[in-house]
Design a protein around this motif. Structure first.
Motif, PDB file in Angstrom:
ATOM      1  N   ASP A 129       0.755  -1.193   0.002  1.00  0.00           N
ATOM      2  CA  ASP A 129       0.104   0.131  -0.062  1.00  0.00           C
ATOM      3  C   ASP A 129       0.994   1.130  -0.111  1.00  0.00           C
ATOM      4  OD1 ASP A 129      -1.740   2.028   0.467  1.00  0.00           O
ATOM      5  OD2 ASP A 129      -2.935   0.869   1.840  1.00  0.00           O
ATOM      6  N   PRO A 130       0.840   2.036  -0.876  1.00  0.00           N
ATOM      7  CA  PRO A 130       1.556   3.078  -1.021  1.00  0.00           C
ATOM      8  C   PRO A 130       1.609   4.084   0.049  1.00  0.00           C
ATOM      9  CG  PRO A 130       0.061   3.382  -2.990  1.00  0.00           C
ATOM     10  CD  PRO A 130      -0.012   1.926  -2.255  1.00  0.00           C
ATOM     11  N   GLU A 131       0.385   4.044   0.557  1.00  0.00           N
ATOM     12  CA  GLU A 131       0.054   5.162   1.654  1.00  0.00           C
ATOM     13  C   GLU A 131       0.711   4.789   3.098  1.00  0.00           C
ATOM     14  OE1 GLU A 131      -3.954   6.027   1.831  1.00  0.00           O
ATOM     15  OE2 GLU A 131      -4.212   6.678  -0.185  1.00  0.00           O
ATOM     16  N   ILE A 132       1.236   3.519   3.240  1.00  0.00           N
ATOM     17  CA  ILE A 132       1.715   2.916   4.495  1.00  0.00           C
ATOM     18  C   ILE A 132       3.301   3.138   4.457  1.00  0.00           C
ATOM     19  CG2 ILE A 132       2.038   1.154   5.951  1.00  0.00           C
ATOM     20  CD1 ILE A 132      -0.810  -0.092   4.922  1.00  0.00           C
ATOM     21  N   PRO A 133       3.773   3.773   5.186  1.00  0.00           N
ATOM     22  CA  PRO A 133       5.392   4.061   4.972  1.00  0.00           C
ATOM     23  C   PRO A 133       5.963   2.722   5.278  1.00  0.00           C
ATOM     24  CG  PRO A 133       4.337   5.577   6.804  1.00  0.00           C
ATOM     25  CD  PRO A 133       3.175   4.524   6.360  1.00  0.00           C
ATOM     26  N   ALA A 134       7.294   2.770   4.784  1.00  0.00           N
ATOM     27  CA  ALA A 134       7.926   1.483   4.354  1.00  0.00           C
ATOM     28  C   ALA A 134       8.306   0.736   5.702  1.00  0.00           C
ATOM     29  CB  ALA A 134       9.138   1.778   3.545  1.00  0.00           C
ATOM     30  N   ASP A 135       8.519   1.610   6.826  1.00  0.00           N
ATOM     31  CA  ASP A 135       9.124   1.157   8.081  1.00  0.00           C
ATOM     32  C   ASP A 135       7.933   0.973   9.202  1.00  0.00           C
ATOM     33  OD1 ASP A 135       8.538   3.983   8.253  1.00  0.00           O
ATOM     34  OD2 ASP A 135      10.272   4.407   9.391  1.00  0.00           O
ATOM     35  N   ALA A 136       6.533   0.978   8.581  1.00  0.00           N
ATOM     36  CA  ALA A 136       5.532   0.912   9.534  1.00  0.00           C
ATOM     37  C   ALA A 136       5.405  -0.511  10.324  1.00  0.00           C
ATOM     38  CB  ALA A 136       3.953   1.348   8.883  1.00  0.00           C
ATOM     39  N   LYS A 137       5.299  -0.477  11.055  1.00  0.00           N
ATOM     40  CA  LYS A 137       4.875  -1.680  11.959  1.00  0.00           C
ATOM     41  C   LYS A 137       3.691  -2.356  12.010  1.00  0.00           C
ATOM     42  CE  LYS A 137       5.711  -4.505  16.414  1.00  0.00           C
ATOM     43  NZ  LYS A 137       6.472  -4.265  17.656  1.00  0.00           N
ATOM     44  N   LEU A 138       3.296  -3.548  11.384  1.00  0.00           N
ATOM     45  CA  LEU A 138       1.940  -3.772  11.141  1.00  0.00           C
ATOM     46  C   LEU A 138       1.466  -4.917  12.252  1.00  0.00           C
ATOM     47  CD1 LEU A 138       1.648  -4.175   7.128  1.00  0.00           C
ATOM     48  CD2 LEU A 138       1.240  -2.092   8.604  1.00  0.00           C
ATOM     49  N   VAL A 139       0.307  -4.892  12.683  1.00  0.00           N
ATOM     50  CA  VAL A 139      -0.063  -5.901  13.829  1.00  0.00           C
ATOM     51  C   VAL A 139      -1.242  -6.337  13.461  1.00  0.00           C
ATOM     52  CG1 VAL A 139       1.198  -4.679  15.646  1.00  0.00           C
ATOM     53  CG2 VAL A 139      -1.290  -4.125  15.150  1.00  0.00           C
ATOM     54  N   LYS A 140      -1.600  -7.587  13.870  1.00  0.00           N
ATOM     55  CA  LYS A 140      -2.827  -8.387  13.432  1.00  0.00           C
ATOM     56  C   LYS A 140      -3.903  -8.066  14.529  1.00  0.00           C
ATOM     57  CE  LYS A 140      -0.855 -12.690  11.152  1.00  0.00           C
ATOM     58  NZ  LYS A 140      -0.903 -13.855  11.573  1.00  0.00           N
ATOM     59  N   THR A 141      -5.353  -7.443  14.150  1.00  0.00           N
ATOM     60  CA  THR A 141      -5.996  -7.354  14.870  1.00  0.00           C
ATOM     61  C   THR A 141      -7.314  -7.674  14.506  1.00  0.00           C
ATOM     62  OG1 THR A 141      -6.802  -5.240  16.420  1.00  0.00           O
ATOM     63  CG2 THR A 141      -6.424  -4.859  13.938  1.00  0.00           C
ATOM     64  N   THR A 142      -8.496  -7.601  15.059  1.00  0.00           N
ATOM     65  CA  THR A 142      -9.868  -7.666  14.685  1.00  0.00           C
ATOM     66  C   THR A 142     -10.380  -6.366  13.933  1.00  0.00           C
ATOM     67  OG1 THR A 142     -10.811  -7.339  16.932  1.00  0.00           O
ATOM     68  CG2 THR A 142     -10.227  -9.531  16.357  1.00  0.00           C
ATOM     69  N   ILE A 143     -11.493  -6.560  13.584  1.00  0.00           N
ATOM     70  CA  ILE A 143     -12.101  -5.401  12.736  1.00  0.00           C
ATOM     71  C   ILE A 143     -12.731  -4.591  14.184  1.00  0.00           C
ATOM     72  CG2 ILE A 143     -14.217  -4.595  11.839  1.00  0.00           C
ATOM     73  CD1 ILE A 143     -11.841  -5.240   9.743  1.00  0.00           C
ATOM     74  N   ARG A 144     -13.459  -5.295  15.106  1.00  0.00           N
ATOM     75  CA  ARG A 144     -13.916  -4.676  16.171  1.00  0.00           C
ATOM     76  C   ARG A 144     -12.765  -3.670  16.951  1.00  0.00           C
ATOM     77  NH1 ARG A 144     -16.507  -8.866  18.303  1.00  0.00           N
ATOM     78  NH2 ARG A 144     -14.525  -9.738  19.147  1.00  0.00           N
ATOM     79  N   ASP A 145     -11.780  -4.304  17.249  1.00  0.00           N
ATOM     80  CA  ASP A 145     -10.507  -3.413  17.962  1.00  0.00           C
ATOM     81  C   ASP A 145     -10.074  -2.395  17.181  1.00  0.00           C
ATOM     82  OD1 ASP A 145     -10.981  -5.105  20.137  1.00  0.00           O
ATOM     83  OD2 ASP A 145      -9.177  -6.412  19.828  1.00  0.00           O
ATOM     84  N   ALA A 146      -9.808  -2.605  15.828  1.00  0.00           N
ATOM     85  CA  ALA A 146      -9.360  -1.687  14.950  1.00  0.00           C
ATOM     86  C   ALA A 146     -10.215  -0.224  14.970  1.00  0.00           C
ATOM     87  CB  ALA A 146      -9.357  -2.017  13.495  1.00  0.00           C
ATOM     88  N   LEU A 147     -11.611  -0.742  14.957  1.00  0.00           N
ATOM     89  CA  LEU A 147     -12.770   0.575  14.917  1.00  0.00           C
ATOM     90  C   LEU A 147     -12.388   1.116  16.420  1.00  0.00           C
ATOM     91  CD1 LEU A 147     -15.861  -1.447  13.573  1.00  0.00           C
ATOM     92  CD2 LEU A 147     -14.787   0.589  12.418  1.00  0.00           C
ATOM     93  N   ARG A 148     -12.329   0.399  17.367  1.00  0.00           N
ATOM     94  CA  ARG A 148     -12.190   1.134  18.827  1.00  0.00           C
ATOM     95  C   ARG A 148     -11.023   1.941  18.932  1.00  0.00           C
ATOM     96  NH1 ARG A 148     -10.614  -1.774  23.205  1.00  0.00           N
ATOM     97  NH2 ARG A 148      -8.795  -2.551  21.631  1.00  0.00           N
ATOM     98  N   ASP A 149      -9.895   1.409  18.245  1.00  0.00           N
ATOM     99  CA  ASP A 149      -8.564   2.038  18.249  1.00  0.00           C
ATOM    100  C   ASP A 149      -8.611   3.201  17.498  1.00  0.00           C
ATOM    101  OD1 ASP A 149      -7.676  -0.019  19.963  1.00  0.00           O
ATOM    102  OD2 ASP A 149      -6.488  -0.778  18.366  1.00  0.00           O
ATOM    103  N   ALA A 150      -9.306   3.385  16.250  1.00  0.00           N
ATOM    104  CA  ALA A 150      -9.617   4.639  15.504  1.00  0.00           C
ATOM    105  C   ALA A 150     -10.148   5.709  16.231  1.00  0.00           C
ATOM    106  CB  ALA A 150     -10.098   3.971  14.252  1.00  0.00           C
ATOM    107  N   MET A 151     -11.483   5.051  16.779  1.00  0.00           N
ATOM    108  CA  MET A 151     -11.956   6.246  17.630  1.00  0.00           C
ATOM    109  C   MET A 151     -11.311   6.775  18.811  1.00  0.00           C
ATOM    110  SD  MET A 151     -16.129   4.825  17.582  1.00  0.00           S
ATOM    111  CE  MET A 151     -15.864   3.196  18.367  1.00  0.00           C
ATOM    112  N   ALA A 152     -10.490   5.825  19.331  1.00  0.00           N
ATOM    113  CA  ALA A 152      -9.756   6.585  20.447  1.00  0.00           C
ATOM    114  C   ALA A 152      -8.806   7.338  20.038  1.00  0.00           C
ATOM    115  CB  ALA A 152      -9.192   5.402  21.296  1.00  0.00           C
TER     116      ALA A 152
END
Length: 288
Positions: A129-152
């Motif tokens: 994904d060209p919008e994700i920095p090359a050195d970004a650390k990706l983690v596995k998560t659920t959609i539910r937790d991703a939504l919560r983290d985005a709101m927070a």
């Protein structure tokens, strides 16, 4: 080896009913795949795998009631477990321009070479994904937790952002999307409402026009029908109808489409419908 435990789907949950398995011994699962359905005192919720591997054994049969939280219910083979059978179809991404991989070997007669088709394994295509920095650390998560983290994240960044809806605060969300937000942001920014979508959606639209940034949660998007006038004729059109003088920065969110063990009036998908309304932007996970 990975142990799969009975999850706690709410802060007060102590036990539940394992209503259905979506997997069986020998299946190969991937992270994020729905593997079971668990019924609590509030709802039936889907449980996703957090790791990938082969299902070694199912320890709690479906239909079992009063399964305590953290009970071992299944096991997956990890890196040190049994290898996945090569006869299983590989879950790989391909593109139309990908060419079949070939292996060159020398034949016993005359040193002639032959090519063997290796498409059964599938080409390895690295998706970026060209919008994700090359050195970004990706983690596995659920959609539910991703939504919560985005709101927070947005609520920490901007104190004008707040969440309003049924059971978003004390109960931590009907589907636990707002888990722990009340504890972090308090009851002035995480607000429980009565069961009146028309009412609290209108409050949200008015707050947006006044300069706040509400997140209005519908327990399911089917209930947005009760608030459709606020969504379409107020939130979506106000910027245009006011000649750009009044903005309405607001998010309406909630689960959408069919689900397990719910009625027909709770099983509709309104995303294409709302997408036809000028002023609204509809966003949904493409694969969840």
């Amino acid at each position: 080896m990975t142990d799969i435990l009975m999850p706690a789907l709410s802060p007060t949950m102590e036990e539940g009913t394992l209503t259905k398995w979506h997997i069986k011994a020998g299946d190969v699962v991937s992270a994020g795949q729905v593997i079971a359905e668990i019924e609590t005192d509030k709802a039936t919720m889907e449980v996703e795998a957090v790791d990938e591997g082969e299902v070694l054994e199912i320890l709690v049969p479906e239909g079992t009631e009063n399964v305590k939280v953290n009970t071992l219910i299944a096991r997956l083979a990890g890196e040190d477990g049994p290898a996945i059978s090569k006869t299983e179809p590989a879950a790989t991404s391909t593109t139309e321009s990908a060419t079949p991989a070939t292996t060159t070997t020398a034949s016993d007669a005359g040193g002639e070479t032959e090519k063997t088709d290796d498409t059964a394994v599938g080409p390895k295509v690295e998706l970026k994904d060209p919008e994700i920095p090359a050195d970004a650390k990706l983690v596995k998560t659920t959609i539910r937790d991703a939504l919560r983290d985005a709101m927070a994240e947005e609520m920490r960044r901007d104190d004008r952002v707040f969440l309003i809806g049924e059971e978003v605060a004390q109960y931590q969300g009907a589907y636990k999307v707002s888990r722990e937000l009340l504890q972090e942001f308090g009851d002035q920014r995480v607000v429980d409402t009565p069961i009146t979508e028309h009412g609290f959606a209108g409050l949200g639209v008015g707050a947006a026009m006044a300069g706040l940034k509400p997140i209005v949660e519908f327990m399911t998007f089917n209930f947005a029908m009760q608030a459709i006038d606020h969504i379409i004729n107020s939130a979506a059109k106000t910027l245009y109808m006011s000649g750009g003088q009044i903005r309405a920065p607001i998010v309406f969110r909630g689960p959408n489409g069919a689900a397990s063990r719910v009625g027909a009036q709770h099983s509709q998908d309104y995303s294409a419908w709302y997408a036809q309304i000028p002023g609204l932007k509809v966003i949904a996970p493409y694969d969840a």
